[in-house]
Motif scaffolding. Structure first.
Motif, mmCIF file in Angstrom:
data_model
loop_
_atom_site.group_PDB
_atom_site.id
_atom_site.type_symbol
_atom_site.label_atom_id
_atom_site.label_comp_id
_atom_site.label_asym_id
_atom_site.label_seq_id
_atom_site.Cartn_x
_atom_site.Cartn_y
_atom_site.Cartn_z
ATOM 1 N N PRO A 71 0.774 -1.242 0.000
ATOM 2 C CA PRO A 71 0.000 0.000 0.000
ATOM 3 C C PRO A 71 0.805 1.291 0.000
ATOM 4 O O PRO A 71 0.219 2.374 -0.066
ATOM 5 N N VAL A 72 2.127 1.211 0.091
ATOM 6 C CA VAL A 72 2.951 2.417 0.168
ATOM 7 C C VAL A 72 3.108 3.002 -1.235
ATOM 8 O O VAL A 72 3.603 2.337 -2.149
ATOM 9 N N ARG A 73 2.677 4.248 -1.399
ATOM 10 C CA ARG A 73 2.604 4.850 -2.728
ATOM 11 C C ARG A 73 3.969 5.200 -3.318
ATOM 12 O O ARG A 73 4.162 5.165 -4.527
ATOM 13 N N SER A 74 4.907 5.589 -2.446
ATOM 14 C CA SER A 74 6.196 6.086 -2.932
ATOM 15 C C SER A 74 7.345 5.387 -2.215
ATOM 16 O O SER A 74 7.285 5.181 -0.993
ATOM 17 N N PRO A 75 8.414 5.037 -2.935
ATOM 18 C CA PRO A 75 9.578 4.440 -2.269
ATOM 19 C C PRO A 75 10.207 5.380 -1.246
ATOM 20 O O PRO A 75 10.881 4.929 -0.321
ATOM 21 N N ASP A 76 9.971 6.678 -1.381
ATOM 22 C CA ASP A 76 10.515 7.642 -0.415
ATOM 23 C C ASP A 76 9.856 7.515 0.958
ATOM 24 O O ASP A 76 10.387 8.024 1.944
ATOM 25 N N SER A 77 8.713 6.855 1.015
ATOM 26 C CA SER A 77 8.005 6.694 2.286
ATOM 27 C C SER A 77 8.441 5.449 3.052
ATOM 28 O O SER A 77 8.040 5.263 4.206
ATOM 29 N N LYS A 78 9.235 4.613 2.441
ATOM 30 C CA LYS A 78 9.621 3.355 3.080
ATOM 31 C C LYS A 78 10.418 3.592 4.360
ATOM 32 O O LYS A 78 11.354 4.384 4.379
ATOM 33 N N VAL A 79 10.047 2.860 5.401
ATOM 34 C CA VAL A 79 10.802 2.806 6.643
ATOM 35 C C VAL A 79 11.268 1.362 6.759
ATOM 36 O O VAL A 79 10.461 0.457 6.972
ATOM 37 N N SER A 80 12.560 1.131 6.592
ATOM 38 C CA SER A 80 13.006 -0.239 6.393
ATOM 39 C C SER A 80 14.320 -0.541 7.100
ATOM 40 O O SER A 80 15.200 0.316 7.203
ATOM 41 N N PHE A 81 14.429 -1.771 7.577
ATOM 42 C CA PHE A 81 15.691 -2.327 8.058
ATOM 43 C C PHE A 81 16.147 -3.479 7.165
ATOM 44 O O PHE A 81 16.971 -4.303 7.566
ATOM 45 N N GLY A 82 15.578 -3.581 5.969
ATOM 46 C CA GLY A 82 15.941 -4.666 5.061
ATOM 47 C C GLY A 82 15.173 -5.947 5.310
ATOM 48 O O GLY A 82 15.650 -7.038 4.994
#
Length: 409
Positions: A71-82
């Motif tokens: 559901p995340v529209r933009s890769p810039d919104s990702k909060v990730s630890f891999g």
């Protein structure tokens, strides 16, 4: 809508019970018509026209490889630890002991924070960030709170976490260390949930409780997507899942239906098995009664603390997935799951969490009853690493003094 490729094909939200439709790009909680969980729906026609499984091969080995179905529209919104792409591990030693010739484990203990909760937190927090949410609150049995606290810290979102005092102590430390506002309650997760509901109403937090926002489920769904990809876009015969809130089981089933609609997997359905502890088995009781939803389980207690959920908000979705796949629900005793934890460690070297061990105990029981056959391809979801539950293993090795000789064993 146009035909060009986009990062996410999220289209709208839909009530899992009454099918009421809601806009996806504003903050939503439960269905305002019937109070049930909302499910993310995608424009699968456009997904099919613009994406195929062959494209995933060259992408990074994490859950974001499936971004068209997230559901995340933009890769810039990702909060990730891999997070993501945990292995499917053959378990020949344990399988031999249990009479299962094709036994596999998906080991979610290798995810950030040591549990599968990283999946839901990654997608849920990313979407919260994208929607402009600044404060979240949630009850937890421990691991979900630890995961959401970590991802919230990375996103710059304030987190309020309430957990039972009996929750694993390491999860308490994780929440505190990452800056969450942490409270303990002398009760169960249902009691913590009531306190969180009051804070949400009075203090303006966004409710991140299980299935009270739509996006944790989408992160858990990636377990199913990974399984299908790892098996060459087919399904195993049986999947066993330790069930508290049941979001992972609901998510795997949702992934299956989406992939079938896309034509990525065939018509075969894996039999889904909901595994609970005998000290807290509302789904099992409902399944045995052929009910469409569960009733509150009184005096819930089990060493598999993560599945101590007296009544799941999404119980009707769990039961629907079991019924539609000709699966079953089974409860195991604490002694049996702790024994299974040792069996897996001795025969295949894996230190799994008690919730995952419950699934191995269930598989042993289902094989003994004949519900599972020796030739079935059986996949168990181990939801976390055993080191987060040090109190489940008691060790008393002999103490040697300096100069002693090691006894001949």
């Amino acid at each position: 809508m146009g035909s060009g490729k986009v990062y996410s094909y999220l289209d709208h939200l839909e009530c899992g019970r009454c099918n009421a439709r809601f806009a996806a790009d504003v903050v939503q909680g439960l269905c305002t018509v019937c109070g049930s969980p909302l499910l993310a729906r995608y424009d699968l026609d456009r997904v099919g026209a613009n994406c195929s499984p062959s494209e995933f091969v060259g992408r990074s080995p994490d859950l974001w490889r499936y971004h068209e179905l997230l559901p995340v529209r933009s890769p810039d919104s990702k909060v990730s630890f891999g997070e993501g792409m945990t292995p499917l591990i053959p378990m020949p030693g344990t399988g031999s002991v249990m009479g299962l010739g094709r036994l596999f484990m998906k080991d979610e203990g290798l995810l950030p924070g040591g549990t599968f909760k990283a999946r839901g937190a990654a997608v849920g927090v990313s979407r919260a960030k994208e929607l402009g949410i600044k404060r979240i609150a949630m009850p937890t049995n421990g691991n979900a709170g630890a995961a959401w606290a970590a991802y919230a810290a990375r996103a710059g979102i304030e987190a309020l976490i309430v957990m039972p005092t009996d929750a694993p102590s390491v999860t308490r430390a994780e929440c505190a260390l990452t800056g969450a506002q942490l409270f303990l309650v002398d009760g169960l997760i249902s009691d913590a949930g009531k306190m969180v509901a009051e804070a949400v109403s009075a203090r303006g937090y966004s409710d991140a409780s299980t299935l009270k926002e739509p996006y944790r489920l989408e992160g858990k769904k990636t377990m199913g997507l990974e399984i299908f990809e790892q098996l060459g876009w087919r399904v195993p015969d049986v999947i066993l899942y330790p069930t508290g809130g049941g979001v992972g089981l609901i998510g795997i089933y949702k992934a299956l239906l989406e992939c079938q609609q896309l034509g990525w997997v065939g018509d075969k359905l894996p039999r889904l098995v909901s595994v609970q502890a005998s000290g807290c088995a509302p789904i099992v009781r409902a399944w045995e009664d052929r009910a469409s939803e569960s009733t509150m389980w009184e005096d819930a207690s089990t060493v598999a603390f993560g599945i101590t959920v007296p009544k799941a908000l999404g119980d009707f979705l769990i039961l629907d997935a079991i019924y539609k796949t000709d699966g079953c629900a089974i409860a195991v005793d604490d002694d049996d799951l702790l024994d299974a934890q040792g069996v897996v460690a001795r025969n295949d070297g894996a230190f799994i969490c008690p919730e995952g061990a419950a699934c191995f105990a269930a598989a042993r029981s289902l094989r003994a009853s004949g519900w599972l056959s020796e030739s079935d391809e059986v996949l168990i979801i181990n939801t976390g690493t055993g080191i987060k539950y040090p109190d489940t293993v008691s060790v008393s090795p002999p103490l040697l003094q300096v100069g002693d000789t090691i006894p001949v064993g």
